[in-house]
Design an enzyme around this catalytic site. Structure first.
Site, PDB file in Angstrom:
ATOM      1  N   SER A  55       0.955  -1.181  -0.044  1.00 17.18           N
ATOM      2  CA  SER A  55       0.026   0.024  -0.102  1.00 17.18           C
ATOM      3  C   SER A  55       0.906   1.290   0.043  1.00 17.18           C
ATOM      4  O   SER A  55       2.019   1.367   0.377  1.00 17.18           O
ATOM      5  CB  SER A  55      -0.918  -0.053   1.225  1.00 17.18           C
TER       6      SER A  55
HETATM    7  N1  SAH Z   1      -0.761  -4.694   4.078  1.00 21.81           N
HETATM    8  C1  SAH Z   1       0.055  -4.527   2.965  1.00 21.81           C
HETATM    9  C2  SAH Z   1      -0.818  -4.448   1.869  1.00 21.81           C
HETATM   10  C3  SAH Z   1      -1.332  -5.983   1.046  1.00 21.81           C
HETATM   11  S1  SAH Z   1      -2.345  -5.898  -0.307  1.00 21.81           S
HETATM   12  C4  SAH Z   1       1.078  -3.728   2.843  1.00 21.81           C
HETATM   13  O1  SAH Z   1       1.541  -3.428   4.085  1.00 21.81           O
HETATM   14  O2  SAH Z   1       1.302  -2.920   2.119  1.00 21.81           O
HETATM   15  C5  SAH Z   1      -3.750  -6.774   0.275  1.00 21.81           C
HETATM   16  C6  SAH Z   1      -3.567  -8.123   0.657  1.00 21.81           C
HETATM   17  O3  SAH Z   1      -4.825  -8.642   0.881  1.00 21.81           O
HETATM   18  C7  SAH Z   1      -3.012  -8.973  -0.548  1.00 21.81           C
HETATM   19  O4  SAH Z   1      -2.132  -9.787  -0.415  1.00 21.81           O
HETATM   20  C8  SAH Z   1      -4.222 -10.097  -0.663  1.00 21.81           C
HETATM   21  O5  SAH Z   1      -3.681 -11.310  -1.104  1.00 21.81           O
HETATM   22  C9  SAH Z   1      -4.897 -10.178   0.562  1.00 21.81           C
HETATM   23  N2  SAH Z   1      -6.307 -10.565   0.918  1.00 21.81           N
HETATM   24  C10 SAH Z   1      -7.169 -10.181  -0.332  1.00 21.81           C
HETATM   25  N3  SAH Z   1      -8.331 -10.870   0.212  1.00 21.81           N
HETATM   26  C11 SAH Z   1      -8.022 -11.788   1.473  1.00 21.81           C
HETATM   27  C12 SAH Z   1      -8.692 -12.490   2.220  1.00 21.81           C
HETATM   28  N4  SAH Z   1     -10.020 -12.804   2.326  1.00 21.81           N
HETATM   29  N5  SAH Z   1      -8.021 -12.898   3.520  1.00 21.81           N
HETATM   30  C13 SAH Z   1      -6.782 -12.455   3.794  1.00 21.81           C
HETATM   31  N6  SAH Z   1      -6.027 -11.868   2.799  1.00 21.81           N
HETATM   32  C14 SAH Z   1      -6.448 -11.347   1.634  1.00 21.81           C
END
Ligand code: SAH
Length: 211
Positions: A55
């Site tokens: 993000s």
């Molecule tokens: N927190 C991260 C951003 C991750 S992007 C950062 O520090 O930048 C969002 C993530 O959510 C992705 O890796 C995706 O695989 C995950 N995701 C999507 N749906 C999900 C679900 N139902 N349960 C767990 N993770 C999920």
């Protein structure tokens, strides 16, 4: 470079000093592939593999600022849905007693566990699973934060939120042709749930099941 990034974010209206200090501390370049390290301190999302992204620091700061809601000290237990590369979990580890973070993609979960091992963040617990079910064993949570956006907030999340706790999540707004997302804040009070909608955001979709 981190101080410079934080100064720019402060110029955009982000003001919680504890969040700013945490962003100035966590080395974001360690969470991206070496080819992207030069861009690690720009306010931009970057690919982390498997179609997912780290993000934007500005969005991480904004969401954690909303989550903390001006709280004087640390938050208690926090649940994060969507670990991705673990950057936000590392930032949260400085601002909460315990961080439970769930990822549904096994390969990303495994890679992040390896990456975070060096950082020795004793209060971060990485979990593999479908985060739509939350993580009941760690409940109740003082805060819940989602890094992926669905059509609605799963009931498991509000069930697992403590009274006095706050949830921050991107949610698709109904009716929008382009499935526009906005930040939704839910406060759990003794009288029930109170919802507020904030600005438009753009997150990867909240998906079902694991892969
Ligand atoms: N927190 C991260 C951003 C991750 S992007 C950062 O520090 O930048 C969002 C993530 O959510 C992705 O890796 C995706 O695989 C995950 N995701 C999507 N749906 C999900 C679900 N139902 N349960 C767990 N993770 C999920």
């Amino acid at each position: 470079m981190r101080r410079n990034m934080v100064q720019k974010l402060a110029g955009h209206g982000l003001s919680d000093p504890r969040v700013m200090e945490a962003l100035a501390t966590v080395e974001r370049h360690r969470f991206v592939d070496s080819a992207l390290r030069g861009q690690a301190y720009e306010d931009t999302s970057l690919p982390i593999g498997l179609g997912q992204t780290i993000s934007k620091p500005g969005v991480v700061a904004r969401m954690i600022e909303l989550l903390r809601n001006g709280c004087a000290g640390k938050l208690g237990r926090v649940l994060e849905i969507g670990t991705g590369c673990g950057y936000q979990a590392a930032v949260l580890s400085l601002l909460a007693d315990e961080v439970y973070s769930i990822e549904r993609l096994r390969a990303l979960h495994d890679k992040t566990r390896d990456n975070l091992r060096h950082l020795r963040l004793a209060n971060v617990h990485l979990l593999f699973g479908d985060g739509r079910a939350g993580f009941a064993k760690g409940a109740p949570y003082a805060g819940i934060i989602a890094a992926a956006g669905g059509d609605a907030v799963p009931q498991a999340w509000t069930d697992q939120l403590a009274v006095g706790g706050r949830l921050v999540a991107p949610v698709s707004m109904a009716g929008g042709a382009s499935r526009q997302q906005a930040l939704l804040v839910i406060d759990k009070t003794v009288l029930g749930l109170r919802q507020s909608v904030f600005e438009a955001v753009h997150f990867v979709p909240l998906k079902s099941g694991v892969a």
